[in-house]
Every structure is written in C-alpha cells, then in structure tokens.
Design a protein around this motif. Structure first.
Motif, mmCIF file in Angstrom:
data_model
loop_
_atom_site.group_PDB
_atom_site.id
_atom_site.type_symbol
_atom_site.label_atom_id
_atom_site.label_comp_id
_atom_site.label_asym_id
_atom_site.label_seq_id
_atom_site.Cartn_x
_atom_site.Cartn_y
_atom_site.Cartn_z
ATOM 1 N N ILE A 154 43.139 51.098 30.522
ATOM 2 C CA ILE A 154 41.853 50.818 31.167
ATOM 3 C C ILE A 154 40.707 51.020 30.172
ATOM 4 O O ILE A 154 39.870 50.130 29.985
ATOM 5 C CB ILE A 154 41.652 51.665 32.445
ATOM 6 N N ALA A 192 48.982 51.513 32.960
ATOM 7 C CA ALA A 192 47.841 52.068 32.220
ATOM 8 C C ALA A 192 48.276 52.692 30.895
ATOM 9 O O ALA A 192 47.452 52.885 30.004
ATOM 10 C CB ALA A 192 47.105 53.088 33.070
ATOM 11 N N ASN A 208 43.994 55.142 27.278
ATOM 12 C CA ASN A 208 44.891 54.402 28.168
ATOM 13 C C ASN A 208 44.423 52.943 28.177
ATOM 14 O O ASN A 208 43.422 52.598 27.552
ATOM 15 C CB ASN A 208 44.926 55.011 29.574
ATOM 16 N N GLY A 260 40.370 46.819 36.554
ATOM 17 C CA GLY A 260 40.941 48.154 36.439
ATOM 18 C C GLY A 260 40.611 48.933 37.695
ATOM 19 O O GLY A 260 39.477 48.876 38.179
ATOM 20 N N SER A 301 45.728 52.751 37.405
ATOM 21 C CA SER A 301 46.078 54.063 36.858
ATOM 22 C C SER A 301 47.035 54.755 37.830
ATOM 23 O O SER A 301 47.125 54.377 38.999
ATOM 24 C CB SER A 301 44.821 54.917 36.647
ATOM 25 N N ILE A 358 45.097 46.455 35.991
ATOM 26 C CA ILE A 358 45.575 47.742 35.492
ATOM 27 C C ILE A 358 45.327 48.762 36.593
ATOM 28 O O ILE A 358 44.189 48.959 37.021
ATOM 29 C CB ILE A 358 44.821 48.216 34.232
ATOM 30 N N THR A 413 40.795 52.805 38.965
ATOM 31 C CA THR A 413 41.045 54.198 38.574
ATOM 32 C C THR A 413 41.288 55.040 39.821
ATOM 33 O O THR A 413 41.257 54.538 40.943
ATOM 34 C CB THR A 413 39.855 54.776 37.777
ATOM 35 N N SER A 434 37.020 58.002 33.384
ATOM 36 C CA SER A 434 37.132 56.700 32.715
ATOM 37 C C SER A 434 35.803 56.297 32.108
ATOM 38 O O SER A 434 35.745 55.793 30.978
ATOM 39 C CB SER A 434 37.607 55.633 33.705
#
Length: 189
Positions: free
Chosen positions: A102, A63, A100, A6, A35, A33, A8, A89
């Motif tokens: 993540i 996401a 979401n 992930g 964002s 993933i 972010t 997050s």
C-alpha cells in the motif's frame, strides 16, 4: 481507467468497499490491495465476505507483495485511492517508508506525479496527523476526509458514504450520480 485501491485497517472499511463497487459498476480496471488489518476490520464492521470484496477488483494483491506490478512506475495507472487510510499508512507514505505494497504503490503514484487520494479516518487529529497530511498535500496528494454534507439531506448511512465516494470519483473526473449535487438556493437575504 486503471486505478489502484488500497484498503487499510482503519475504521470505515465501507468507504473502500463502496469505492470498489462504484469503480466495478463503471467498468474500470481496479487493482486492489487489502491489508491484513483491513480484512479484520471488514469482518468487524460489515456483513461483506472477503471473497465478495476481492471479486470487485480486476486484480488483488497481498500487502506484503512488494514485487507486484503496481510497485513499479513503469506500470501505468491513473492513480490510487486509499479508503480508508489509517494514520499509520498516512505516516508511512508521508515519510517515504514503503514497508508494504500500500505505501509502496502510493510512493510510486507520488513519484510518477499521478493522482493520489487519501480518505483518512481518525478523530480527533493530533499535530503529527496534521503535519503528515500537510506534507502529503504539498507533495500533490489529495486529502479527502469522509466528512458528510447535509445540503443533500442524507437519509441513510449509505447516503453519507456515497457522498464521499462521489467526491473521490470527482477527483479523477469520473462522472457519477451517487449523491445529490449542490444546487444554488436563494436564502432570502
């Protein structure tokens, strides 16, 4: 290995990008993933194009796609890396607020007792940040701030980034030579 990554919107997108490159080079199955803020941060902080980054993953998810295969514990993975991990997050994961993909994928990794490594990007840290990190550590997550080492005499930003990526891969038992390892040195004392 099958690993979820992930990325972010926190500063330090290069950590996630370099992680993808290393995992891709090693031939692992990577589920990515990004964002929406990660995409904006990547454009601000790097010369990478989003499609270039997407091409480093086996599968890429929005996401907002809570129905993705990685949102279920029945989909086996070896764990998840969030690099960089924003404090938003981190707080969502700490509180089980899977708003979401993540935070949902991280929640699944925790509930299934799989490896979760978070690379938080914030300084200074306030008590809320620290409490959320402590909570996640107690739940089994590894908190791995991108703090450079200097015993390996880094010469470039890439050397510093590679050190953190190497230490993260170590958490999964992935052998790598991205950084110089510590060698015992005599100090004369």
């Amino acid at each position: 290995m099958r690993i979820i990554v992930g990325i972010t919107g926190a500063s330090g997108a290069i950590y996630g990008i370099r992680m993808l490159e290393a995992l891709n080079d090693a031939g692992f199955e990577v589920h990515l993933i990004l964002s929406s803020w990660a995409e904006k941060t990547i454009a601000i902080e790097t010369d990478y194009k989003i499609e270039e980054i997407r091409s480093l993953a086996t599968r890429v998810y929005s996401a907002s796609n809570q129905a993705a295969i990685i949102s279920s514990g029945s989909f086996n993975t070896d764990g998840m890396i969030i690099a960089p991990c924003s404090m938003k997050s981190l707080a969502a994961i700490s509180q089980g607020y899977a708003d979401n993909l993540i935070s949902r994928a991280a929640d699944v990794v925790l509930k299934e007792r799989r490896k979760l490594v978070l690379i938080p990007r914030e300084t200074p840290l306030n008590a809320i940040h620290l409490e959320n990190m402590l909570r996640l550590s107690q739940l089994g997550a590894t908190i791995l701030p991108p703090i450079p080492a200097f015993y390996n005499h880094p010469k470039t930003v890439t050397d510093i980034v590679n050190h953190t990526v190497s230490r993260t891969l170590d958490q999964f038992g992935i052998d790598n030579s991205l950084t110089k390892r510590w060698l015992q040195r005599e100090t004369g004392g």
